[in-house]
Design a protein around this motif. Sequence first.
Motif, PDB file in Angstrom:
ATOM      1  N   UNK A 151      14.199   6.243  34.838  1.00  0.00           N
ATOM      2  CA  UNK A 151      14.859   7.211  35.714  1.00  0.00           C
ATOM      3  C   UNK A 151      15.124   6.489  37.025  1.00  0.00           C
ATOM      4  N   UNK A 152      16.398   6.330  37.363  1.00  0.00           N
ATOM      5  CA  UNK A 152      16.765   5.522  38.521  1.00  0.00           C
ATOM      6  C   UNK A 152      17.758   6.247  39.401  1.00  0.00           C
ATOM      7  N   UNK A 153      17.951   5.706  40.598  1.00  0.00           N
ATOM      8  CA  UNK A 153      18.911   6.294  41.525  1.00  0.00           C
ATOM      9  C   UNK A 153      20.305   6.244  40.924  1.00  0.00           C
ATOM     10  N   UNK A 154      21.072   7.278  41.173  1.00  0.00           N
ATOM     11  CA  UNK A 154      22.382   7.384  40.523  1.00  0.00           C
ATOM     12  C   UNK A 154      23.348   6.345  41.053  1.00  0.00           C
ATOM     13  N   UNK A 155      23.470   6.212  42.374  1.00  0.00           N
ATOM     14  CA  UNK A 155      24.331   5.182  42.944  1.00  0.00           C
ATOM     15  C   UNK A 155      25.810   5.425  42.770  1.00  0.00           C
ATOM     16  N   UNK A 156      26.231   6.685  42.713  1.00  0.00           N
ATOM     17  CA  UNK A 156      27.657   6.976  42.606  1.00  0.00           C
ATOM     18  C   UNK A 156      28.399   6.615  43.881  1.00  0.00           C
ATOM     19  N   UNK A 157      29.714   6.596  43.806  1.00  0.00           N
ATOM     20  CA  UNK A 157      30.532   6.218  44.965  1.00  0.00           C
ATOM     21  C   UNK A 157      30.886   7.454  45.765  1.00  0.00           C
ATOM     22  N   UNK A 158      31.100   7.269  47.066  1.00  0.00           N
ATOM     23  CA  UNK A 158      31.532   8.355  47.926  1.00  0.00           C
ATOM     24  C   UNK A 158      32.964   8.771  47.581  1.00  0.00           C
TER      25      UNK A 158
END
Length: 233
Positions: A151-158
Amino acid sequence: MANEVEKKPKGGCFGKLVGLFLFLVIGGLLAGLFFITQAQDLSDLGGFAPAAASPASPPRDLQTVLKKSIEGNYSVTLSETELNQWLKRELELKQGGELASWVSLKRVWVRLKEDVAEVIIEREIAGRPFTISMFVQVAQTETDKGTATQVELHGGVFHESLPKPTRGGRFGQLTIPQGFLILVMPDFQKIASLFEPEIELGFQQMNRIKIENKRLVLDPGKPTQSADGMKSF
Protein backbone atom coordinates in the motif's frame (compact mmCIF):
# COMPACT_ATOMS: atom_id res chain seq x y z
CA MET A 1 19.23 82.06 -7.93
CA ALA A 2 16.28 79.72 -8.44
CA ASN A 3 16.13 76.64 -6.29
CA GLU A 4 16.90 73.56 -8.22
CA VAL A 5 14.28 70.82 -7.81
CA GLU A 6 15.83 67.43 -7.45
CA LYS A 7 13.98 64.76 -9.36
CA LYS A 8 13.63 61.36 -7.77
CA PRO A 9 14.67 58.52 -10.03
CA LYS A 10 11.78 56.43 -11.23
CA GLY A 11 11.75 52.74 -10.40
CA GLY A 12 12.96 50.51 -13.15
CA CYS A 13 11.11 47.68 -14.83
CA PHE A 14 13.01 45.09 -12.78
CA GLY A 15 11.78 46.60 -9.51
CA LYS A 16 8.19 46.48 -10.69
CA LEU A 17 8.54 42.82 -11.70
CA VAL A 18 9.98 41.95 -8.29
CA GLY A 19 7.13 43.77 -6.59
CA LEU A 20 4.55 41.94 -8.73
CA PHE A 21 6.22 38.61 -8.02
CA LEU A 22 6.16 39.21 -4.25
CA PHE A 23 2.53 40.29 -4.45
CA LEU A 24 1.58 37.08 -6.27
CA VAL A 25 3.55 34.92 -3.83
CA ILE A 26 1.99 36.53 -0.77
CA GLY A 27 -1.46 36.37 -2.36
CA GLY A 28 -0.98 32.70 -3.19
CA LEU A 29 0.12 31.90 0.36
CA LEU A 30 -2.88 33.70 1.85
CA ALA A 31 -5.24 31.90 -0.54
CA GLY A 32 -3.61 28.57 0.32
CA LEU A 33 -3.98 29.19 4.06
CA PHE A 34 -7.64 30.05 3.54
CA PHE A 35 -8.40 26.80 1.73
CA ILE A 36 -6.42 24.81 4.32
CA THR A 37 -8.72 26.11 7.05
CA GLN A 38 -11.83 25.09 5.07
CA ALA A 39 -12.73 21.44 5.69
CA GLN A 40 -13.34 19.40 2.57
CA ASP A 41 -16.88 18.38 1.69
CA LEU A 42 -17.61 14.91 3.10
CA SER A 43 -21.26 14.68 2.07
CA ASP A 44 -20.44 12.37 -0.89
CA LEU A 45 -18.94 9.70 1.38
CA GLY A 46 -20.75 6.44 1.96
CA GLY A 47 -21.98 6.35 5.55
CA PHE A 48 -22.01 10.13 5.95
CA ALA A 49 -25.78 10.61 5.62
CA PRO A 50 -27.72 10.42 8.93
CA ALA A 51 -29.86 7.63 7.45
CA ALA A 52 -26.74 5.47 7.12
CA ALA A 53 -25.81 5.90 10.78
CA SER A 54 -28.13 3.04 11.74
CA PRO A 55 -27.75 0.26 9.14
CA ALA A 56 -30.84 -1.85 8.43
CA SER A 57 -28.91 -5.11 8.83
CA PRO A 58 -26.55 -5.98 11.70
CA PRO A 59 -23.00 -4.80 10.98
CA ARG A 60 -20.50 -7.46 9.94
CA ASP A 61 -17.36 -8.04 11.96
CA LEU A 62 -14.68 -7.19 9.43
CA GLN A 63 -11.99 -9.43 10.90
CA THR A 64 -14.34 -12.43 10.89
CA VAL A 65 -15.46 -11.69 7.32
CA LEU A 66 -11.87 -11.58 6.08
CA LYS A 67 -10.87 -14.77 7.90
CA LYS A 68 -13.82 -16.70 6.41
CA SER A 69 -12.99 -15.34 2.96
CA ILE A 70 -9.42 -16.64 3.21
CA GLU A 71 -10.44 -19.99 4.70
CA GLY A 72 -13.17 -20.53 2.10
CA ASN A 73 -11.09 -19.13 -0.76
CA TYR A 74 -13.82 -16.79 -2.00
CA SER A 75 -13.85 -13.06 -2.74
CA VAL A 76 -15.48 -10.48 -0.52
CA THR A 77 -16.71 -6.99 -1.41
CA LEU A 78 -16.70 -4.18 1.14
CA SER A 79 -18.65 -1.04 0.33
CA GLU A 80 -17.44 2.45 1.17
CA THR A 81 -20.45 2.81 3.47
CA GLU A 82 -19.64 -0.39 5.35
CA LEU A 83 -16.00 0.58 5.79
CA ASN A 84 -16.87 4.01 7.16
CA GLN A 85 -19.46 2.57 9.54
CA TRP A 86 -16.90 0.02 10.72
CA LEU A 87 -14.31 2.72 11.30
CA LYS A 88 -16.82 4.69 13.34
CA ARG A 89 -17.54 1.67 15.55
CA GLU A 90 -14.03 0.39 16.03
CA LEU A 91 -11.81 3.43 16.25
CA GLU A 92 -11.36 5.00 19.63
CA LEU A 93 -11.12 8.63 18.74
CA LYS A 94 -9.04 10.34 21.37
CA GLN A 95 -6.83 13.37 21.26
CA GLY A 96 -4.32 13.65 24.10
CA GLY A 97 -1.86 16.26 25.18
CA GLU A 98 -2.21 19.87 26.22
CA LEU A 99 -4.57 20.64 23.31
CA ALA A 100 -7.11 18.00 24.32
CA SER A 101 -9.52 20.62 25.66
CA TRP A 102 -9.94 22.34 22.30
CA VAL A 103 -8.71 19.86 19.68
CA SER A 104 -10.71 16.67 19.10
CA LEU A 105 -10.32 13.85 16.60
CA LYS A 106 -13.86 13.27 15.35
CA ARG A 107 -13.78 10.63 12.62
CA VAL A 108 -11.65 8.72 10.18
CA TRP A 109 -13.15 8.22 6.72
CA VAL A 110 -12.25 6.50 3.49
CA ARG A 111 -13.27 7.61 0.00
CA LEU A 112 -12.99 4.94 -2.71
CA LYS A 113 -12.54 5.78 -6.37
CA GLU A 114 -11.18 3.77 -9.28
CA ASP A 115 -7.71 2.47 -8.26
CA VAL A 116 -7.26 5.04 -5.48
CA ALA A 117 -8.42 5.47 -1.89
CA GLU A 118 -8.40 8.68 0.10
CA VAL A 119 -7.97 8.26 3.86
CA ILE A 120 -9.38 11.28 5.69
CA ILE A 121 -8.87 12.39 9.28
CA GLU A 122 -11.55 14.79 10.52
CA ARG A 123 -10.72 16.96 13.52
CA GLU A 124 -12.45 19.77 15.34
CA ILE A 125 -10.28 22.73 16.31
CA ALA A 126 -11.78 25.49 18.45
CA GLY A 127 -15.24 24.33 17.39
CA ARG A 128 -14.42 24.36 13.66
CA PRO A 129 -14.05 21.26 11.43
CA PHE A 130 -10.63 20.60 9.93
CA THR A 131 -9.62 17.76 7.60
CA ILE A 132 -6.39 16.24 6.33
CA SER A 133 -6.18 13.35 3.88
CA MET A 134 -3.79 11.08 2.03
CA PHE A 135 -4.21 9.36 -1.36
CA VAL A 136 -3.09 5.71 -1.47
CA GLN A 137 -3.10 2.89 -4.00
CA VAL A 138 -2.43 -0.85 -3.92
CA ALA A 139 0.54 -2.20 -5.90
CA GLN A 140 0.86 -5.96 -6.42
CA THR A 141 3.73 -7.87 -8.00
CA GLU A 142 4.28 -11.57 -8.62
CA THR A 143 7.33 -13.14 -6.94
CA ASP A 144 8.66 -16.68 -6.52
CA LYS A 145 7.00 -16.75 -3.10
CA GLY A 146 3.62 -15.53 -4.35
CA THR A 147 1.93 -12.16 -4.63
CA ALA A 148 3.63 -9.22 -2.90
CA THR A 149 1.26 -6.41 -1.91
CA GLN A 150 2.27 -2.86 -1.05
CA VAL A 151 0.00 0.00 0.00
CA GLU A 152 1.78 3.11 -1.23
CA LEU A 153 1.21 6.78 -1.89
CA HIS A 154 -0.84 7.35 -5.00
CA GLY A 155 1.33 10.07 -6.56
CA GLY A 156 -1.22 11.27 -9.10
CA VAL A 157 -0.64 14.46 -11.08
CA PHE A 158 -2.25 17.80 -10.32
CA HIS A 159 -2.95 18.36 -14.02
CA GLU A 160 -2.10 16.71 -17.33
CA SER A 161 0.27 19.55 -18.16
CA LEU A 162 1.83 19.49 -14.66
CA PRO A 163 3.26 16.00 -14.01
CA LYS A 164 5.54 17.20 -11.21
CA PRO A 165 5.25 17.50 -8.26
CA THR A 166 2.88 14.61 -7.62
CA ARG A 167 -0.11 15.12 -5.37
CA GLY A 168 -0.15 13.48 -1.95
CA GLY A 169 -3.39 14.43 -0.26
CA ARG A 170 -5.39 17.38 0.94
CA PHE A 171 -5.09 19.84 3.79
CA GLY A 172 -8.63 21.12 4.07
CA GLN A 173 -9.75 21.86 0.51
CA LEU A 174 -6.19 22.38 -0.75
CA THR A 175 -4.52 19.53 -2.65
CA ILE A 176 -0.90 19.39 -1.53
CA PRO A 177 2.29 17.88 -3.05
CA GLN A 178 3.38 14.48 -1.81
CA GLY A 179 6.35 15.86 0.12
CA PHE A 180 4.06 17.78 2.51
CA LEU A 181 2.65 14.49 3.84
CA ILE A 182 5.72 14.21 6.08
CA LEU A 183 3.99 16.74 8.34
CA VAL A 184 1.01 14.46 9.02
CA MET A 185 2.38 10.97 8.33
CA PRO A 186 2.71 10.10 12.08
CA ASP A 187 -1.06 10.59 12.47
CA PHE A 188 -1.84 8.11 9.69
CA GLN A 189 0.76 5.64 11.00
CA LYS A 190 -0.82 5.67 14.48
CA ILE A 191 -4.23 4.94 13.01
CA ALA A 192 -2.85 2.13 10.85
CA SER A 193 -1.21 0.54 13.91
CA LEU A 194 -4.65 0.13 15.51
CA PHE A 195 -5.80 -2.08 12.66
CA GLU A 196 -2.79 -4.34 12.08
CA PRO A 197 -4.87 -7.59 12.13
CA GLU A 198 -7.33 -6.29 9.53
CA ILE A 199 -4.53 -4.89 7.37
CA GLU A 200 -2.72 -8.25 7.50
CA LEU A 201 -5.87 -10.17 6.53
CA GLY A 202 -7.21 -7.69 4.00
CA PHE A 203 -4.01 -6.89 2.15
CA GLN A 204 -1.11 -9.21 2.94
CA GLN A 205 -3.16 -12.41 2.67
CA MET A 206 -5.24 -11.41 -0.34
CA ASN A 207 -3.91 -12.25 -3.81
CA ARG A 208 -6.15 -9.88 -5.73
CA ILE A 209 -7.14 -6.45 -4.50
CA LYS A 210 -9.19 -4.02 -6.53
CA ILE A 211 -10.21 -0.52 -5.48
CA GLU A 212 -13.34 0.44 -7.41
CA ASN A 213 -15.76 3.32 -7.20
CA LYS A 214 -17.42 3.10 -3.77
CA ARG A 215 -16.19 -0.43 -3.03
CA LEU A 216 -13.16 -2.59 -2.25
CA VAL A 217 -12.93 -6.10 -3.74
CA LEU A 218 -10.66 -8.63 -2.01
CA ASP A 219 -9.94 -12.13 -3.35
CA PRO A 220 -7.60 -14.68 -1.72
CA GLY A 221 -7.68 -16.94 -4.80
CA LYS A 222 -4.21 -17.84 -6.02
CA PRO A 223 -3.30 -17.67 -9.72
CA THR A 224 -3.45 -20.94 -11.62
CA GLN A 225 -0.77 -22.30 -13.93
CA SER A 226 -1.97 -22.83 -17.49
CA ALA A 227 -0.62 -25.39 -19.95
CA ASP A 228 1.64 -22.84 -21.62
CA GLY A 229 3.21 -21.87 -18.30
CA MET A 230 1.40 -18.54 -18.05
CA LYS A 231 -0.29 -17.54 -14.80
CA SER A 232 -3.94 -16.61 -14.93
CA PHE A 233 -6.62 -15.68 -12.42
